[in-house]
Design a protein around this motif. Structure first.
Motif, mmCIF file in Angstrom:
data_model
loop_
_atom_site.group_PDB
_atom_site.id
_atom_site.type_symbol
_atom_site.label_atom_id
_atom_site.label_comp_id
_atom_site.label_asym_id
_atom_site.label_seq_id
_atom_site.Cartn_x
_atom_site.Cartn_y
_atom_site.Cartn_z
ATOM 1 N N LEU A 44 37.081 42.054 41.748
ATOM 2 C CA LEU A 44 36.515 40.896 42.435
ATOM 3 C C LEU A 44 35.553 40.127 41.529
ATOM 4 O O LEU A 44 35.550 38.886 41.508
ATOM 5 C CB LEU A 44 35.789 41.354 43.696
ATOM 6 C CG LEU A 44 36.671 41.904 44.826
ATOM 7 C CD1 LEU A 44 35.821 42.605 45.872
ATOM 8 C CD2 LEU A 44 37.497 40.789 45.462
ATOM 9 N N THR A 45 34.728 40.850 40.780
ATOM 10 C CA THR A 45 33.785 40.198 39.876
ATOM 11 C C THR A 45 34.518 39.379 38.825
ATOM 12 O O THR A 45 34.134 38.241 38.525
ATOM 13 C CB THR A 45 32.883 41.242 39.200
ATOM 14 O OG1 THR A 45 32.150 41.947 40.204
ATOM 15 C CG2 THR A 45 31.902 40.590 38.241
ATOM 16 N N ARG A 47 37.071 37.844 39.084
ATOM 17 C CA ARG A 47 37.696 36.671 39.694
ATOM 18 C C ARG A 47 36.694 35.808 40.458
ATOM 19 O O ARG A 47 37.070 35.031 41.321
ATOM 20 C CB ARG A 47 38.866 37.118 40.572
ATOM 21 C CG ARG A 47 40.043 37.554 39.690
ATOM 22 C CD ARG A 47 40.934 38.611 40.310
ATOM 23 N NE ARG A 47 41.990 38.974 39.373
ATOM 24 C CZ ARG A 47 41.848 39.902 38.424
ATOM 25 N NH1 ARG A 47 40.707 40.547 38.294
ATOM 26 N NH2 ARG A 47 42.850 40.171 37.609
ATOM 27 N N ALA A 49 33.879 36.552 42.401
ATOM 28 C CA ALA A 49 33.187 36.933 43.634
ATOM 29 C C ALA A 49 31.815 37.527 43.307
ATOM 30 O O ALA A 49 31.599 38.107 42.238
ATOM 31 C CB ALA A 49 34.000 37.941 44.423
ATOM 32 N N VAL A 51 29.482 40.458 44.218
ATOM 33 C CA VAL A 51 29.799 41.792 44.730
ATOM 34 C C VAL A 51 28.531 42.535 45.117
ATOM 35 O O VAL A 51 27.505 42.452 44.437
ATOM 36 C CB VAL A 51 30.602 42.585 43.675
ATOM 37 C CG1 VAL A 51 30.714 44.057 44.065
ATOM 38 C CG2 VAL A 51 31.989 41.982 43.512
ATOM 39 N N GLY A 65 32.805 41.578 48.473
ATOM 40 C CA GLY A 65 32.919 40.491 47.515
ATOM 41 C C GLY A 65 33.033 39.171 48.260
ATOM 42 O O GLY A 65 33.969 38.992 49.047
ATOM 43 N N PHE A 67 33.282 35.019 47.881
ATOM 44 C CA PHE A 67 33.559 33.914 46.984
ATOM 45 C C PHE A 67 32.698 32.721 47.387
ATOM 46 O O PHE A 67 32.262 32.612 48.539
ATOM 47 C CB PHE A 67 35.051 33.564 47.034
ATOM 48 C CG PHE A 67 35.924 34.650 46.479
ATOM 49 C CD1 PHE A 67 36.244 34.675 45.130
ATOM 50 C CD2 PHE A 67 36.399 35.677 47.291
ATOM 51 C CE1 PHE A 67 37.027 35.697 44.607
ATOM 52 C CE2 PHE A 67 37.184 36.688 46.783
ATOM 53 C CZ PHE A 67 37.502 36.703 45.429
ATOM 54 N N LEU A 121 44.269 41.474 47.678
ATOM 55 C CA LEU A 121 43.513 41.153 46.470
ATOM 56 C C LEU A 121 44.281 40.205 45.563
ATOM 57 O O LEU A 121 43.712 39.257 45.009
ATOM 58 C CB LEU A 121 43.174 42.439 45.715
ATOM 59 C CG LEU A 121 42.066 43.308 46.311
ATOM 60 C CD1 LEU A 121 42.016 44.665 45.608
ATOM 61 C CD2 LEU A 121 40.714 42.618 46.230
ATOM 62 N N PHE A 138 35.744 39.649 51.048
ATOM 63 C CA PHE A 138 36.546 40.877 50.993
ATOM 64 C C PHE A 138 35.611 42.052 51.229
ATOM 65 O O PHE A 138 34.514 42.103 50.659
ATOM 66 C CB PHE A 138 37.227 41.015 49.640
ATOM 67 C CG PHE A 138 38.120 42.226 49.511
ATOM 68 C CD1 PHE A 138 39.471 42.142 49.791
ATOM 69 C CD2 PHE A 138 37.599 43.453 49.111
ATOM 70 C CE1 PHE A 138 40.298 43.251 49.676
ATOM 71 C CE2 PHE A 138 38.414 44.566 49.006
ATOM 72 C CZ PHE A 138 39.765 44.464 49.295
#
Length: 371
Positions: A44-45, A47, A49, A51, A65, A67, A121, A138
């Motif tokens: 996630l990080t 991409r 997000a 976290v 996560g 966005f 994901l 997420f």
């Protein structure tokens, strides 16, 4: 494989399966969800997000996560799969090899629910979320396969307009499901020599007579509207323990009884306790675990948007994390690729084609929020 090196949903599913995350309940040797939570956090990080971790027990986190929120955001949607699996012992395949064979990925959690997690994901990574008019988050939740502590904590702390819990539902929208009440029954009798059973009171017989009587009355015990999707409530005697020797009348008997309830039967355990108190006072019942049934209005606009992407509406006899959100007034459903029939099996797998279908479905759902 590191998250940034993953090139498709197939590899992502394999990477998740290769990280053991057996629920310590039933697998005391398990290290829990910490390793998979860190992997998801890195994904996630990478991409974009933000976290956060939330500890539900030592070494057992939820991972969140979020966005960035677009300026014109209208809704807040949370994708919320669980990170844990049931124990892997007894499997007929290598549970953590994530082997690809004949278009299927095999391993513990491939279907329930690392495959659906991977589809979520990968769909999130495939869409420019900043161009949508929704806020997307997420939540990887711990402990679904035992006490749902992760979902309970998340439901207390997170606000959302819709929570999509990942389960292998064949991409049908499960908006209602049965509740689960696990109960322990105890019968207290009187021990004596088996040559003179009339001088004692057999606890096994006391409990069985009570169970048979209650099972006969069960359909009318806690009335609820008929439910064509879920069918009737059920009761099942799962375990029984009693006796010390064949020639001794047992004075104590313990049993575990599984009860599945419909929406409207949230007080079923109390009804069982009252029935036995009135008719079989030697038998007592205490709840081991109560998970209420789930219902979310299928006419909710965000659920109808899922239907518009081709998903049908369904109910389920099993229980999942979605109920804890719905219980707090947060619309929640279960949805994901793959079949529940493969979950918890000795050769668990998911079809790669199903993973890809899941990615496409979630991607199209997200893109439907482009202004």
């Amino acid at each position: 494989m590191k998250p940034m090196q993953i090139e498709n949903v197939e590899q992502l599913c394999q990477a998740l399966v290769q990280i053991p995350s057996e629920n310590p309940s039933g697998a005391p040797e398990s290290k829990g969800e910490a390793a998979i939570a860190q992997f998801v956090a890195d994904f996630l990080t990478d991409r974009g997000a933000i976290v956060q971790f939330e500890s539900i027990a030592p070494g057992r986190p939820n991972v969140y996560g979020w966005f960035p929120t677009p300026a014109n955001s209208q809704y807040r949607i949370l994708f919320a799969p669980h990170l844990d699996t049931v124990p892997a012992r007894g499997m007929t395949i290598d549970p953590f090899a994530a082997r690809l064979r004949d278009g299927r990925i095999y391993g513990r959690g491939a279907s329930d629910t690392k495959g659906p997690t991977a589809a979520m994901l990968w769909a999130l990574a495939a869409v420019d979320l900043s161009q949508l008019n929704i806020t997307v988050g997420f939540a990887g939740l711990a402990d679904e396969e035992a006490d749902q502590i992760g979902a309970k904590m998340c439901a207390k702390n997170v606000n959302a307009d819709l929570v999509i819990v990942a389960e292998p539902t064949d991409l049908t929208v499960v908006y209602t499901h049965k509740g689960t009440a696990w109960t322990e029954w105890e019968a207290c009798g009187k021990s004596t020599h088996a040559a003179m059973p009339e001088t004692g009171n057999n606890a096994i017989e006391l409990l069985m007579n009570a169970y048979i009587d209650l099972k006969r009355a069960f359909p009318q015990l806690c009335p609820a509207p008929e439910n064509s999707l879920l069918g009737p409530p059920t009761i099942s005697l799962g375990t029984i323990q009693a006796g010390t020797k064949i020639n001794v009348v047992p004075d104590r008997c313990l049993a575990e009884v599984d009860i599945r309830t419909l929406p409207g039967q949230e007080k079923m355990v109390s009804a069982v306790q009252e029935f036995l108190r009135d008719r079989h006072p030697a038998v007592s019942v205490r709840p081991l675990k109560i998970s209420n049934p789930m219902y979310t209005d299928p006419n909710h606009p965000l659920i109808q948007r899922l239907v518009a992407q081709g998903a049908s509406l369904a109910g389920a006899s099993w229980f999942c994390d979605a109920a804890h959100f719905a219980e707090r007034g947060i619309p929640a459903i279960a949805l994901g690729p793959g079949s529940i029939k493969q979950g918890h099996t000795s050769d668990e797998f998911i079809d790669v084609a199903e993973l890809e279908r899941g990615v496409e479905f979630f991607r199209n759902f997200l893109l439907s929020f482009r202004p």
